[in-house]
Design a protein around this motif. Structure first.
Motif, PDB file in Angstrom:
ATOM      1  N   UNK A  20     -21.259-108.085  43.005  1.00  0.00           N
ATOM      2  CA  UNK A  20     -20.792-108.762  41.803  1.00  0.00           C
ATOM      3  C   UNK A  20     -19.346-109.180  42.018  1.00  0.00           C
ATOM      4  N   UNK A  21     -19.078-110.459  41.717  1.00  0.00           N
ATOM      5  CA  UNK A  21     -17.742-111.023  41.854  1.00  0.00           C
ATOM      6  C   UNK A  21     -17.210-111.338  40.457  1.00  0.00           C
ATOM      7  N   UNK A  22     -16.033-110.824  40.140  1.00  0.00           N
ATOM      8  CA  UNK A  22     -15.400-111.083  38.854  1.00  0.00           C
ATOM      9  C   UNK A  22     -13.942-111.463  39.096  1.00  0.00           C
ATOM     10  N   UNK A  23     -13.250-111.818  38.029  1.00  0.00           N
ATOM     11  CA  UNK A  23     -11.818-112.080  38.162  1.00  0.00           C
ATOM     12  C   UNK A  23     -11.112-110.794  38.586  1.00  0.00           C
ATOM     13  N   UNK A  24     -10.114-110.887  39.444  1.00  0.00           N
ATOM     14  CA  UNK A  24      -9.403-109.678  39.880  1.00  0.00           C
ATOM     15  C   UNK A  24      -8.894-108.830  38.721  1.00  0.00           C
ATOM     16  N   UNK A  25      -8.495-109.469  37.635  1.00  0.00           N
ATOM     17  CA  UNK A  25      -7.960-108.720  36.496  1.00  0.00           C
ATOM     18  C   UNK A  25      -9.029-107.881  35.797  1.00  0.00           C
ATOM     19  N   UNK A  26     -10.301-108.133  36.100  1.00  0.00           N
ATOM     20  CA  UNK A  26     -11.386-107.456  35.388  1.00  0.00           C
ATOM     21  C   UNK A  26     -12.144-106.442  36.239  1.00  0.00           C
ATOM     22  N   UNK A  27     -11.833-106.369  37.513  1.00  0.00           N
ATOM     23  CA  UNK A  27     -12.646-105.530  38.386  1.00  0.00           C
ATOM     24  C   UNK A  27     -12.496-104.049  38.053  1.00  0.00           C
ATOM     25  N   UNK A  28     -11.275-103.597  37.788  1.00  0.00           N
ATOM     26  CA  UNK A  28     -11.081-102.183  37.490  1.00  0.00           C
ATOM     27  C   UNK A  28     -11.807-101.790  36.209  1.00  0.00           C
TER      28      UNK A  28
END
Length: 369
Positions: free
Chosen positions: A133-141
């Motif tokens: 799954x790929x998401x925006x870096x700001x949302x991965x955590x």
């Protein structure tokens, strides 16, 4: 050029690429940020997929042409999802999975992609599948924490093998059989869904969910034929609802396509919990009902009646709450606009009829079967 200027995305792309708009065909369009992101296929010896983005969302680095309020990129170089391009090709996926102890035996397969938001890919690794799954870096955590919090509440979710700060999460397959492949009975599945919703409410979580209401402003800006009366009905219903309603933890995008069942038909795992948030419980009820309505037309003839029964059963069970009906209308409005964008008049007519039925307090299958 202002994002609000009435210039078509094809013309914007034609200007950016220096090619004729006559060689282009619309692929997709959906809201993003302050504007939208529109997929356009450029036809030629090799058909290429470009995206015109008027979201005005800041990115770490541009990956294509950009002006003050518009950017253009070629798939898979999504500037909002910097990890996407690096995993989309065989050699990159193989190297990444080897570091986690897996041997890739196939090329990455795109399962879902919402430009600017997220992508889901599947890679075969021997006898099992690994999901990326790929998401925006700001949302991965937050995504990883949502998986942990959901599992801690005793709800089955895919196991997270690893993740990166660039916005990539590597997961196992969900346990059980996808509900889309299971011979469930509508009332039984709704019972199971109610139990799942109660378990979600016990999750320890603090992040708020934006909810479906905020989409209304973007839908208003689209000026799609046949939606003004639906918007008026939605606003009227919402206007009758008292404030101060309780909030709880919701899935945020709950529908039967997210559910996995064991041999007895009980929900044993759920996917896509990255939408987890605190919101009105009507959000999950409305998302579930609207997805069943939108899916009924796409379901094969053998199972179509069963999906309609699921949609009607959902509104019969949860539709006494006017906010459930209003938010189901909001969800259906999004499906209707997407149908208009892809020039599917039959789907748009059915979705419009179902939305009117829901907002009028009738069963969604009325006039739509």
């Amino acid at each position: 050029m202002s994002a609000n200027t009435k210039v078509s995305e094809r013309d914007l792309l034609s200007e950016a690429l220096g090619v004729s708009a006559a060689t282009m065909t619309l692929h997709s369009k959906e809201p993003l940020g302050a504007g939208s992101v529109t997929g356009i296929e450029v036809l030629g010896a090799q058909n290429l997929l470009y995206y015109v983005d008027t979201s005005q969302i800041t990115v770490a680095a541009e990956t294509g042409w950009a002006s003050e309020d518009t950017r253009v990129w070629m798939h898979p170089a999504d500037p909002h999802l910097p990890a996407l391009a690096s995993i989309s090709f065989d050699h990159a996926a193989t190297a990444l999975l080897e570091r986690l102890g897996f041997t890739a035996t196939s090329a990455p397969e795109f399962i879902a992609y919402r430009p600017g938001r997220r992508a889901v890919l599947r890679v075969a690794a021997g006898d099992e599948s690994v999901w990326v799954k790929i998401v925006r870096p700001s949302r991965v955590e937050s995504l990883v924490r949502a998986h942990t919090a959901t599992a801690d509440a005793g709800i089955g979710v895919p196991f997270v093998h690893g993740w990166s700060a660039e916005g990539m999460v590597i997961m196992s397959a969900a346990a059980g059989t996808p509900a889309t492949d299971f011979a469930w009975e509508p009332e039984t599945l709704l019972d199971e869904t109610d139990r799942l919703r109660a378990r979600f409410s016990s999750i320890s979580w603090t992040k708020r969910s934006p909810g479906a209401e905020r989409r209304i402003r973007w839908y208003e800006s689209r000026e799609v034929d046949g939606t003004a009366d639906l918007l008026d009905s939605i606003r009227t219903l919402i206007g009758r609802i008292d404030g101060g309603r309780p909030r709880t933890v919701v899935h945020g995008d709950l529908h039967y396509g997210q559910l996995f069942l064991d041999d007895q038909g009980q929900i044993c795992s759920v996917i896509d919990v990255d939408t987890l948030g605190i919101a009105d419980p009507a959000e999950d009820a409305a998302a579930f009902a609207a997805h069943a309505i939108a899916s009924a037309r796409l379901t094969d003839a053998h199972n179509r009646a069963r999906v309609w029964d699921l949609a009607d059963g959902a509104l019969a069970r949860w539709g006494d709450d006017p906010l459930v009906r209003a938010l189901t209308g909001v969800q259906l409005l999004g499906h209707l606009i997407a149908a208009n964008d892809r020039r599917d008049a039959d789907a748009a007519d059915q979705l419009r009829a179902s939305a009117h039925a829901v907002l009028d307090g009738r069963m969604p299958s009325t006039g739509a079967r």
